[in-house]
Scaffold this active site. Sequence first.
Site, short mmCIF file in Angstrom:
data_model
loop_
_atom_site.label_atom_id
_atom_site.label_comp_id
_atom_site.label_asym_id
_atom_site.label_seq_id
_atom_site.Cartn_x
_atom_site.Cartn_y
_atom_site.Cartn_z
N GLU A 111 6.34 2.27 8.91
CA GLU A 111 6.56 3.71 8.81
C GLU A 111 8.03 3.97 9.08
O GLU A 111 8.64 3.29 9.89
CB GLU A 111 5.74 4.49 9.86
CG GLU A 111 4.25 4.55 9.58
CD GLU A 111 3.48 3.43 10.28
OE1 GLU A 111 2.30 3.27 10.00
OE2 GLU A 111 4.08 2.71 11.11
N TYR A 123 15.08 -0.44 2.86
CA TYR A 123 13.73 -0.94 2.57
C TYR A 123 13.48 -1.02 1.07
O TYR A 123 12.88 -1.99 0.58
CB TYR A 123 12.67 -0.07 3.25
CG TYR A 123 12.78 -0.06 4.76
CD1 TYR A 123 12.99 -1.24 5.47
CD2 TYR A 123 12.68 1.13 5.47
CE1 TYR A 123 13.10 -1.22 6.85
CE2 TYR A 123 12.79 1.14 6.86
CZ TYR A 123 13.00 -0.03 7.54
OH TYR A 123 13.10 -0.03 8.91
#
Length: 183
Positions: A111, A123
Amino acid sequence: MISLDLEIQLLTPEHLNALLELDQACFGGLWTMEGYQRELDSPNSDLLGLFSPVSNSRLLGMGCFWSILDEAHITILAVHPQYHRQGMGAALLYSLIKTACDRKMERATLEVRASNLGAISLYQKFGFQTAGRRRRYYQDNDEDALILWLPNLQYPKFQVTLNQWHSMISDRLDKSSWHLLSK
């Protein structure tokens, strides 16, 4: 140009004070000593540190994931603010993913704050895709979290991707005068 060595290794209880100092510098005290001790003691937790012999604290970054069945759930990724934008976050993320692959995990998840565009960009460079949103996930300000997934860690072609990432990270670190030592 002189290159400074970086090393990624598993953290141990001897690193607790350095972990707390780094946590304070990055998050203002997100996890407690007991929290880090639990991570160090858990057989389902991999807590990695990024070290340099030239830094005062030596611990420049950390990353952690939990092994849940065949999934690596990344719980923390942090680099000391003094060393941001030098490729160290990428080196840590790569090492977490590589460790997950070595432990036969099938996928990785995490998360991230919806407003943390720098982290989201990192990411995404590593193939993470948005899988959903957790509304009001962060208690400090009720901010949403994006749920990101990286599948197929055990596919044969993923090893090629890992090798490409390693080259990319080495090149990026070299530009900031760092050299990642291989394990």
